[in-house]
Design a protein around this motif. Structure first.
Motif: not given
Length: 502
Positions: A115-117, A126-130
């Motif tokens: 989240l901070r990137q 996309a966040v969940s996949r990362a």
């Protein structure tokens, strides 16, 4: 670095120090030589953690494993080591593990990182996949606190287990996601904390003021308060919960910074106990990420059941598999190469998605709807390779990161790369005739930038045109070191990552 030795050795009759790095031992020997009062007390030797031959049994009061267990290759290595160490300590002695990385909070930790990137440029999927990719590619050994309770059940020599939340006012990765453990050998006069009165925070006690009033009326009798929300983890847990609900990234970021339940800092519990003249033990609530137990009024040199385990599974159920993740990139690359050899081109899958296990329905059949979409790729705005060299760098980077494809603008570290994987990237590029250093990878994080600074003595140029042929190897028996020389930093990384037990 000798920080432990400098603080402890002067108060010990005998201090033994083991490290697999000859350079580290050489540094420590110079430090000891400069302090004559330590010369007769300190013994140092080059040894891996499990190489304990020649150490006296039933001799040491305490064995310290501080901030190194995360580098062990797998759970069996740690379990075997703990079993061997139990024979080295005297009855009533202890094995201390400091700064142990917490598997239970790993998902919240990785969620906060992603989240901070540049999260404002990503959607929630996309966040969940990362996050899933980062967890799958984790290269260090992470352990749930339940593991140590399970080890104590399997190793009879350990009669008391004490799991503690890290002390400290700093709010950082160390205090949020690491913990300390003491395993004691018997016989010990252990104070059993499993049977004392328990109160549930938020149910039997409404808030911190209610807890303070109760302690004042209690008169010092031991009591356990369970389910206290941990302020250090409140934001990360709230963000993870919001993301799991499928909410927009803006809402997830709001939860990260302003959780609905702010919680109580563990240091506040220590201050509260100090005001009332009581000892306090702060540990994790069993099976509940982001929750704490605090035991007030119990004291003594040996305590058991500070942490109360929730389940009774085998120790291996409470750890990750870092060795498997290290091999993941090679596995995906080998599988793709095998498919290309065995199948016509149109039948080779476009994407290979690693999974820890196949999702199953309640009837034991494959749950196709729960299979993740094959989207573990770089950002959609990343450009495709423009030259032969960029295509090669992208292919090798995708291989070591266990991704089907990446673009030339994708950031190596945003996709799960780290210092260890960077060495793999450098090594495989060199094998393909492209010379980069680990320093280049850290400075030039995208495939486009790496290709721009790469040296290609074997026939590839940034523009894709053939380069002049490399000179023939010398005839005097020496080795052309242009492709194989490593810096001291790279050698240290390789040594620490791949020195595994036979």
């Amino acid at each position: 670095s000798g920080l432990l030795l400098a603080k402890l050795a002067g108060d010990c009759e005998t201090y033994w120090g083991l490290d697999f790095s000859a350079e580290a031992i050489a540094v420590l020997r110079r430090q000891v030589a400069a302090r004559p009062e330590l010369a007769e007390r300190v013994r140092l030797r080059v040894s891996a953690a499990q190489e304990l031959e020649g150490l006296p049994t039933g001799f040491f009061d305490t064995v310290v494993i501080n901030s190194v267990a995360q580098y062990f290759p797998h759970a069996a290595y740690l379990t075997d080591l703990l079993e061997a160490l139990a024979e080295l300590v005297v009855p009533g002695g202890a094995v201390f593990l400091g700064d142990q990385r917490n598997l239970r909070t790993q998902r919240a930790f990785q969620t906060a990182i992603r989240l901070r990137q540049r999260a404002e440029h990503q959607d929630e999927a996309a966040v969940s996949r990362a996050v899933e990719q980062a967890i799958m590619m984790e290269k260090e050994l992470l352990v749930d606190p339940e593991y140590f309770a399970a080890v104590a059940r399997d190793i009879p020599a350990y009669t008391a287990v004490d799991v503690r939340v890290k002390r400290g006012h700093g709010d950082n990765e160390l205090t949020r996601h690491r913990f300390d453990v003491v395993l004691r050998t018997g016989p010990v006069d252990a104070h059993d904390l499993g049977a004392i009165e328990r109160l549930r925070y938020g149910v039997d006690l409404t808030d911190l003021a209610d807890l303070e009033q109760y302690l004042a009326q209690r008169g010092g009798e031991p009591i356990r308060v369970t389910g206290i929300p941990d302020a250090r983890l409140a934001g990360e847990q709230a963000a993870l919960h919001t993301l799991t609900e499928g909410r927009q990234v803006a809402e997830v970021l709001e939860a990260l910074g302003h959780p609905d339940e702010p919680g109580i800092d563990p240091e506040t519990l220590h201050s509260l106990a100090e005001r009332h003249g009581l000892p306090v033990l702060v540990t994790y609530a069993s099976g509940a990420p982001g929750r704490l137990d605090a035991v007030f009024g119990a004291d003594g040199p040996a305590l058991t059941d500070v942490y109360l385990p929730a389940t009774r599974l085998e120790p291996g159920a409470y750890v990750n598999n870092p060795l498997g993740s290290r091999r993941l990139g090679t596995l995906v690359a080998d599988l793709r190469a095998h498919a290309e050899r065995q199948l016509p081109e149109y039948m080779v899958p476009a994407a290979f998605v690693p999974l820890d296990e196949l999702p199953m329905t309640v009837n034991g059949k494959l749950d196709r709807r729960a299979l993740p979409a094959p989207e573990f790729t770089g950002g959609t705005t990343s450009r495709a390779p423009r030259t032969e060299l960029e295509a090669l760098v992208c292919a090798v980077m995708a291989e070591v990161l266990a991704l089907p494809t990446i673009g030339i603008d994708d950031n190596f570290f945003d996709l799960g790369g780290d210092s260890i994987i960077s060495i793999q990237l450098v090594s495989r590029l060199r094998a393909a005739g492209v010379v980069l250093t680990a320093r280049d990878v850290f400075r030039h994080k995208t495939a486009a930038d790496m290709a721009a600074v790469a040296d290609t003595p074997t026939g590839i140029t940034p523009e894709g045109a053939p380069a002049p042929s490399a000179p023939p190897p010398p005839d005097d028996g020496t080795v052309d070191r242009s492709l194989v020389s490593l810096s001291d930093d790279e050698l240290s990384l390789l040594e620490s990552d791949w020195r595994l037990p036979e």
